[in-house]
Design a protein around this motif. Structure first.
Motif, short mmCIF file in Angstrom:
data_model
loop_
_atom_site.label_atom_id
_atom_site.label_comp_id
_atom_site.label_asym_id
_atom_site.label_seq_id
_atom_site.Cartn_x
_atom_site.Cartn_y
_atom_site.Cartn_z
N THR A 1 0.85 -1.19 0.00
CA THR A 1 0.00 0.00 0.00
C THR A 1 0.88 1.24 0.00
O THR A 1 2.02 1.22 0.47
CB THR A 1 -0.94 0.05 1.22
N ASP B 1 -8.00 3.49 -3.85
CA ASP B 1 -8.84 3.28 -2.66
C ASP B 1 -10.18 3.98 -2.88
O ASP B 1 -10.23 5.12 -3.34
CB ASP B 1 -8.14 3.85 -1.43
N ARG C 1 -4.78 6.98 -0.95
CA ARG C 1 -4.25 5.64 -0.69
C ARG C 1 -4.40 4.80 -1.95
O ARG C 1 -5.40 4.89 -2.64
CB ARG C 1 -5.03 4.95 0.44
N ARG D 1 -7.21 -5.19 -3.42
CA ARG D 1 -8.36 -4.57 -2.72
C ARG D 1 -8.46 -5.08 -1.28
O ARG D 1 -8.74 -4.32 -0.36
CB ARG D 1 -9.66 -4.85 -3.47
N LEU E 1 -5.84 -3.44 0.82
CA LEU E 1 -6.25 -2.06 1.14
C LEU E 1 -7.29 -2.05 2.25
O LEU E 1 -7.22 -1.22 3.17
CB LEU E 1 -6.83 -1.39 -0.11
N ASP F 1 -6.49 -0.27 6.09
CA ASP F 1 -7.06 1.07 6.16
C ASP F 1 -6.87 1.65 7.56
O ASP F 1 -7.46 1.19 8.52
CB ASP F 1 -8.54 1.04 5.80
#
Length: 163
Positions: free
Chosen positions: A2, A85, A126, A147, A150, A154
């Motif tokens: 990330t 994001d 992000r 995904r 992410l 978070d």
């Protein structure tokens, strides 16, 4: 992996971020996180949620985009994929993407519209990036895996802080 960046406007006025396209130069909307590929990727193909594509995808909005290419020394294939994001401003972004001169992949949050960061506020972006020893057919699965990373990574945003 990330990637996150944020900027807090501590000046006494609004800060406006844009690109050459937001200033009038057609289809040159680069800005923000940009991947520049190796020379051997020049002329290769983009991988999008709709399938394989060329430079015609520049400026289109989509959640993710990848680049599939070959390496000169080994003739091995690699796939580089970026996911925006869903909390980013202007999601999904327009993409600045090129296959010629050299490979470029850039989810550009201010491709065609300027982004104003008001005095005292913070803007945060992000992205998830996946790199695989694979061809274009692996892109949908890689996008899903990125995904998920992410979503798990978070970091909570402070109360009242714009994202």
């Amino acid at each position: 992996m990330t990637f996150e960046t944020q900027m807090t406007n501590v000046s006494e006025t609004d800060v406006v971020m844009g690109s050459p396209t937001s200033k009038g130069r057609e289809n040159a909307g680069y800005g923000g996180l940009l991947w520049r590929g190796p020379r051997s990727f020049t002329g290769s193909q983009f991988v999008t949620p709709e399938g394989l594509a060329g430079d015609e995808v520049r400026g289109r909005r989509m959640e993710w985009m990848g680049f599939a290419g070959r390496h000169d020394e080994t003739d091995a294939e690699s796939l580089v994929l970026m996911v925006d994001d869903s909390a980013n401003r202007n999601h999904p972004p327009q993409w600045f993407a090129r296959t010629e001169e050299f490979a470029r992949l850039n989810p550009a949050p201010f491709f065609s519209e300027e982004l104003t960061i008001e005095q005292g506020s913070t803007v945060r972006f992000r992205y998830g990036v996946g790199i695989a020893d694979a061809d274009a057919s692996a892109a949908p699965a890689l996008a899903e895996a990125v995904r998920e990373v992410l979503a798990r990574s978070d970091a909570p945003v402070a109360a009242g802080e714009p994202v």
